[in-house]
Design a protein around this motif. Structure first.
Motif, PDB file in Angstrom:
ATOM      1  N   GLU A 163       0.831  -1.210   0.000  1.00  0.00           N
ATOM      2  CA  GLU A 163       0.000   0.000   0.000  1.00  0.00           C
ATOM      3  C   GLU A 163       0.864   1.258   0.000  1.00  0.00           C
ATOM      4  O   GLU A 163       0.533   2.246  -0.658  1.00  0.00           O
ATOM      5  N   LEU A 166       2.168   1.713  -3.582  1.00  0.00           N
ATOM      6  CA  LEU A 166       1.121   2.202  -4.487  1.00  0.00           C
ATOM      7  C   LEU A 166       0.819   3.679  -4.242  1.00  0.00           C
ATOM      8  O   LEU A 166       0.637   4.452  -5.190  1.00  0.00           O
ATOM      9  N   LEU A 167       0.765   4.079  -2.973  1.00  0.00           N
ATOM     10  CA  LEU A 167       0.470   5.480  -2.647  1.00  0.00           C
ATOM     11  C   LEU A 167       1.580   6.411  -3.134  1.00  0.00           C
ATOM     12  O   LEU A 167       1.310   7.496  -3.650  1.00  0.00           O
ATOM     13  N   ALA A 182      -5.214  11.083  -6.321  1.00  0.00           N
ATOM     14  CA  ALA A 182      -5.081  10.329  -5.067  1.00  0.00           C
ATOM     15  C   ALA A 182      -4.442  11.215  -4.008  1.00  0.00           C
ATOM     16  O   ALA A 182      -3.634  12.094  -4.321  1.00  0.00           O
ATOM     17  N   ILE A 238      -4.576   7.150 -12.543  1.00  0.00           N
ATOM     18  CA  ILE A 238      -3.865   6.127 -11.766  1.00  0.00           C
ATOM     19  C   ILE A 238      -3.588   4.878 -12.605  1.00  0.00           C
ATOM     20  O   ILE A 238      -2.560   4.233 -12.425  1.00  0.00           O
ATOM     21  N   VAL A 243      -1.339   1.403 -11.835  1.00  0.00           N
ATOM     22  CA  VAL A 243      -1.931   0.989 -10.563  1.00  0.00           C
ATOM     23  C   VAL A 243      -3.439   0.802 -10.729  1.00  0.00           C
ATOM     24  O   VAL A 243      -4.103   1.572 -11.422  1.00  0.00           O
ATOM     25  N   HIS A 245      -6.868   0.608  -8.340  1.00  0.00           N
ATOM     26  CA  HIS A 245      -7.371   0.856  -6.993  1.00  0.00           C
ATOM     27  C   HIS A 245      -8.082  -0.376  -6.442  1.00  0.00           C
ATOM     28  O   HIS A 245      -7.865  -0.787  -5.302  1.00  0.00           O
ATOM     29  N   ASN A 252     -14.521   5.353  -0.140  1.00  0.00           N
ATOM     30  CA  ASN A 252     -13.133   5.530  -0.558  1.00  0.00           C
ATOM     31  C   ASN A 252     -12.927   6.747  -1.450  1.00  0.00           C
ATOM     32  O   ASN A 252     -11.899   6.863  -2.124  1.00  0.00           O
ATOM     33  N   PHE A 269      -5.833   2.560  -0.660  1.00  0.00           N
ATOM     34  CA  PHE A 269      -5.356   1.635  -1.680  1.00  0.00           C
ATOM     35  C   PHE A 269      -5.046   0.272  -1.068  1.00  0.00           C
ATOM     36  O   PHE A 269      -4.213  -0.478  -1.590  1.00  0.00           O
ATOM     37  N   GLY A 272      -5.559  -2.306  -3.468  1.00  0.00           N
ATOM     38  CA  GLY A 272      -4.935  -1.988  -4.737  1.00  0.00           C
ATOM     39  C   GLY A 272      -3.872  -2.991  -5.146  1.00  0.00           C
ATOM     40  O   GLY A 272      -3.430  -3.832  -4.368  1.00  0.00           O
TER      41      GLY A 272
END
Length: 373
Positions: A163, A166-167, A182, A238, A243, A245, A252, A269, A272
């Motif tokens: 996570e 991904l962020l 995001a 994204i 990526v 989600h 969310n 995420f 994700g």
């Protein structure tokens, strides 16, 4: 594994979105890595059995799903992680490599205040950064619930929280908060028993569930159009960064309310993953947003699932109801679409909620749909 938990069909047929406060479960997704196999002749009895499950039974199912998720996701990302790391991301990770630190170091930098919500695998609090009073959201995740993936940094393979990765990939560097669809991850801390994620918290804002609730339980078509266009653009952004989600739903999505026009931001995420070519054999999203192909064949694609989830979300925002209230409804029933909606809007909904994933439009074509133009 048993099918994901759903309420009885009559519950969602008689309760609008604004009346479903007791059902609201921010961030809690049904994480199942095997398809639900539900014969038609057993559907009625199965729905009754599911409606009688106790809370403890649900928790044990989530824990079982989490174990399968951690195993399957780690194996998948070990195969594909090298193809997704750009030079900029690798440099960022080298400066942000997770390390064990004391709680005192975290508290010296951030002030944690009240509780915001409870997710499937963590709790979220609001607070601020002490040096400049920047509002933040602070997510606590137990270490045994953290999904890690191998990353090559400085020639060495290290385990990195997925996570977090991904962020950083979709939210930009910590100094770029407010610039991406995001939310931006500002910091992360790996303590003895938990992982702490510190993210920007737009202010003022509320999640889309509360936004729709405060609007009377549903949105006018022109309001929904503004938000849906932003959401389609956000998903294109994204996906363009490689990526998925995986869990698009009311809870969310944050709505920034400080300007004349509302602005959508993506959060959480935890379900994700990196985009895969072809079909996925794992699905970690929320039951009410599960696409029919998952139930029918046990596989799906991130792109067509995203479009399905957009359709479910738009339907709920416009009507106050979910389009389907059972697995069988998702598989076989047509959504009941209000006649007062414009023809373009009705067409948009039907195309997103097409049972055959090959019949659903792409995100790029949705952006060109007459309803959004």
């Amino acid at each position: 594994m048993p099918p994901p938990h759903r309420g009885c069909e009559s519950v969602l047929q008689t309760k609008s979105l604004s009346a479903l406060t007791s059902r609201r479960d921010p961030g809690r997704a049904v994480r199942h890595s095997e398809p639900s196999k539900l014969p038609v002749q057993e559907a009625g009895a199965e729905r009754k059995r599911r409606s009688k499950r106790k809370a403890s039974r649900k928790c044990s199912q989530e824990e079982e799903g989490a174990k399968k998720k951690r195993s399957g996701e780690a194996q998948h990302n070990q195969r594909c992680i090298g193809t997704h790391l750009t030079r900029d991301l690798e440099n960022l990770l080298q400066t942000k490599t997770s390390k064990t630190c004391s709680k005192a170091e975290f508290k010296a930098k951030y002030e944690e205040l009240g509780h915001l919500g409870e997710g499937g695998f963590g709790a979220v609090y609001h607070g601020y950064r002490k040096e400049d009073f920047l509002p933040v959201a602070i997510k606590h995740i137990a270490l045994d619930q953290v999904i890690c993936t191998p990353v090559c940094l400085n020639g060495q393979i290290v385990q990195f929280p997925l996570e977090v990765l991904l962020l950083y990939k979709v939210g930009g560097e910590p100094g770029s908060h407010g610039q991406n669809a995001a939310v931006t991850l500002l910091d992360h801390y790996e303590l003895d028993q938990e992982l702490i994620l510190v993210m920007e918290r737009p202010a003022p804002c509320m999640d889309l569930f509360d936004y729709v609730k405060e609007s009377g339980g549903s949105l006018q078509e022109h309001e929904a159009k503004i938000l849906l266009r932003q959401l389609v653009e956000a998903m294109l952004e994204i996906h363009g960064k490689g990526v998925s989600h995986g869990d698009i739903k009311f809870e969310n999505l944050l709505v920034e309310t400080g300007s004349r026009a509302p602005r959508l931001r993506l959060i959480d995420f935890g379900c994700g993953s990196f985009l895969e070519e072809g079909l996925c054999t794992r699905f970690f999203g929320t039951a009410d947003y599960t696409p029919p192909e998952w139930y029918a064949r046990g596989c799906h694609s991130a792109a067509t699932t995203t479009v399905w989830q957009l359709g479910v979300l738009l339907y709920g925002a416009l009507t106050g109801y979910f389009p389907f209230s059972s697995t069988m409804g998702t598989l076989f029933k047509r959504p009941v679409i209000k006649g007062e909606l414009s023809q373009y809007c009705q067409n948009f909904l039907r195309s997103c909620l097409a049972k055959n994933p090959k019949s659903r439009p792409t995100l790029a074509s949705l952006l060109l749909h007459p309803w959004l133009r």
